[in-house]
Design an enzyme around this catalytic site. Structure first.
Site, PDB file in Angstrom:
ATOM      1  N   VAL A 133       0.096   4.558   5.561  1.00 26.15           N
ATOM      2  CA  VAL A 133      -0.417   3.379   6.262  1.00 26.15           C
ATOM      3  C   VAL A 133       0.744   2.462   6.657  1.00 26.15           C
ATOM      4  CG1 VAL A 133      -1.941   1.361   6.101  1.00 26.15           C
ATOM      5  CG2 VAL A 133      -2.619   3.532   5.060  1.00 26.15           C
ATOM      6  N   GLY A 134       1.786   2.438   5.834  1.00 27.79           N
ATOM      7  CA  GLY A 134       2.964   1.620   6.151  1.00 27.79           C
ATOM      8  C   GLY A 134       3.548   1.976   7.510  1.00 27.79           C
ATOM      9  N   GLY A 168       0.823  -1.203   0.000  1.00 33.54           N
ATOM     10  CA  GLY A 168       0.000   0.000   0.000  1.00 33.54           C
ATOM     11  C   GLY A 168       0.854   1.248   0.000  1.00 33.54           C
ATOM     12  N   ASN A 169       0.418   2.266   0.726  1.00 36.67           N
ATOM     13  CA  ASN A 169       1.142   3.538   0.717  1.00 36.67           C
ATOM     14  C   ASN A 169       1.964   3.721   1.987  1.00 36.67           C
ATOM     15  OD1 ASN A 169      -0.492   5.033   2.795  1.00 36.67           O
ATOM     16  ND2 ASN A 169      -2.118   4.668   1.306  1.00 36.67           N
ATOM     17  N   CYS A 201       1.992   0.674  -8.793  1.00 33.68           N
ATOM     18  CA  CYS A 201       2.982   1.236  -7.865  1.00 33.68           C
ATOM     19  C   CYS A 201       4.324   1.507  -8.537  1.00 33.68           C
ATOM     20  CB  CYS A 201       3.172   0.302  -6.672  1.00 33.68           C
ATOM     21  SG  CYS A 201       3.731  -1.362  -7.105  1.00 33.68           S
ATOM     22  N   GLU A 228       5.614  -3.174   1.101  1.00 34.09           N
ATOM     23  CA  GLU A 228       5.694  -2.908  -0.333  1.00 34.09           C
ATOM     24  C   GLU A 228       4.910  -1.632  -0.596  1.00 34.09           C
ATOM     25  OE1 GLU A 228       7.516  -4.465  -2.444  1.00 34.09           O
ATOM     26  OE2 GLU A 228       8.133  -6.133  -1.165  1.00 34.09           O
TER      27      GLU A 228
END
Length: 489
Positions: A192-193, A188-189, A244, A210
């Protein structure tokens, strides 16, 4: 006990039975997953069509084909990957058995993304199964139809206790993150990571993140600009720019900007016709929130091509922006949509400086016939992956690690890298209770003579064939036993 807590507890209990560890069980589960992709392609495609307007051919090409290849590779290579791995010895350990033994981590949490909902959720699951783990699968709630189909299909084909699917939104994900896992794999982004990493830190749980970022694309004025732009257009507008590793922006000299725009325009028409909105191969933005986010990026930039949109259809045309400045809105975050800014630069030196001013990207692209230019970019920049003269294709190479660096992520996967990422590589040294004379150098009282012998035995690495090892072992055992017994008292 919450639904999420129950799913994790069941997965832990199933893992503790030990059934996920046998190679036969792992291969059986992988074959069942393979069968799912084959038998339920229609349901998979219909759900993704509703979520992202992808055609069935596009879905197979970019979602399930890679998964089939990954499963085939894992089945074919699993015995080799899971076997003990001998390592180099020194003279002190020549008679010992020294190896690395991959072992399962335990229960893995896999949090998928919505842009390629099957590819980026199931690919880590393949690695988790191959490595002998249990795995809790959390598909992205943004792809509503796909998440529902995944929740229905996975338990029908693979062990539902070892590999439960937990659906839901933010609150369900937060509840999952309160549980203890042995590894968390998130796609994700970066915002949020950071939340994932903070939650994992409470249990000292390792993570694979990732993420993404603004992946630059430098086009050299001396390359075949027509071919370069065709490949860039494909890489950018596939899945409506929601990839991505899509080229986020172009860097090129002002003298070729018009030609770059012209060639990209030709490719857009070739790929998606004069009216991309009616083309079955052109996707849609996932929802209206992302539609508005992307459209807001156009405010202070000059549209050279495209720019058309239809909010009710979540449609944004393939768009090229010209003469973009580094401070423009479109340059402040990952675009994740069909906008392609062109930033004129004076040459490679300025391009490298601009790239290095930003966060490390997930991918970096360069189009040039000049090997020295490629080498300079390789040596003077950092990114998750580097690709010359094409886009996206490195993702499909199972023998390459796929992952980010810095703000674009940590950890990697694909092929054997998935297996290793989701395994504990346990260092093992097996000795026998004999040849005690050789150990006298390590026991007190410590002397300079013992230190000299220790330096000799520890610092001499060896790499001999089987016959050489046996001959040297026989000589060393005889000599060392006599020498050490007599002189190290």
């Amino acid at each position: 006990m919450s639904r999420e807590e129950q799913a994790v507890a069941r997965a832990r209990k199933a893992f503790d039975t030990g059934r996920s560890k046998s190679l036969e069980h792992r291969i059986r589960q992988l074959r069942n997953l393979q069968r799912l992709l084959s038998e339920r392609q229609k349901e998979i495609s219909e759900a993704i069509k509703k979520d992202l307007n992808k055609s069935e051919v596009v879905i197979q090409l970019y979602e399930t084909l890679g998964l089939e290849e990954e499963i085939n590779l894992a089945i074919r290579k699993l015995k080799e990957w899971a076997a003990p791995r001998p390592v180099e010895k020194n003279l002190l350990t020549i008679s010992d058995t020294v190896y690395i033994k991959p072992e399962p981590l335990g229960v893995v949490l896999i949090i998928g993304a919505w842009n390629y909902p099957w590819a980026v959720t199931i690919q880590p699951l393949i690695g988790a199964i191959a490595a002998g783990n249990a795995a809790v699968v959390k598909p992205s709630e943004v792809c509503v139809h796909t998440a529902k189909v995944m929740e229905e299909l996975l338990p029908a084909y693979i062990d539902k206790e070892l590999y439960p699917v937990v659906s839901g939104g933010v609150s369900e994900t937060q509840e999952l993150l309160r549980q203890r896992f042995d590894h968390i794999f998130y796609t994700g982004n970066s915002v949020v990571g950071k939340v994932i990493m903070e939650a994992a830190a409470k249990h000292l749980t390792p993570v694979t993140l990732e993420l993404g970022g603004k992946s630059p694309c430098y086009i050299d004025k001396n390359c075949d600009i027509s071919i370069a732009c065709r490949r860039v257009a494909w890489g950018k507008y596939t899945n409506c720019g929601q990839t991505c590793i899509a080229p986020d922006y172009i860097l090129c000299e002002p003298s070729i900007q018009d030609q770059v725009i012209e060639e990209i325009t030709k490719s857009i028409k070739e790929f998606y016709t004069e009216n991309p909105q009616t083309c079955p191969d052109y996707g849609r933005i996932i929802n209206q929130r992302h539609f508005k986010r992307i459209m807001a990026m156009l405010d202070d930039s000059l549209v050279a091509v495209g720019g058309d949109s239809d909010e009710s259809d979540c449609y944004i045309a393939p768009t090229v922006l010209r003469d973009v400045k580094p401070e423009a809105k479109v340059m402040q975050e990952e675009i994740f949509g069909p906008l392609l800014p062109i930033l004129p630069v004076s040459g490679l030196d300025e391009a490298i400086k601009l790239i290095n001013k930003g966060e490390k990207p997930l991918a970096l692209y360069v189009f040039t016939p000049d090997d020295k230019m490629i080498k300079r970019i390789e040596d003077e920049t950092s990114s998750g992956g580097l690709m010359a003269n094409d886009c996206l294709v490195h993702y499909s190479v199972s023998s390459l690690p796929f992952g980010g660096v810095g703000n674009s992520g940590m950890g990697c996967y694909h092929g054997k890298f998935s297996f290793d990422q989701l395994s504990h590589l346990r260092g093992c040294l097996i000795k026998k209770l004999n040849k005690e004379g050789m150990n006298n150098m390590r026991y007190p009282p410590h002397t300079s003579k013992k230190l000299g012998w220790a330096r000799f035995f520890i610092l001499k690495s060896i790499d001999l064939g089987w016959i050489g090892r046996m001959a040297l072992l026989a000589i060393l055992v005889g000599v060392a036993a006599v020498v050490l017994q007599n002189y190290l008292k």
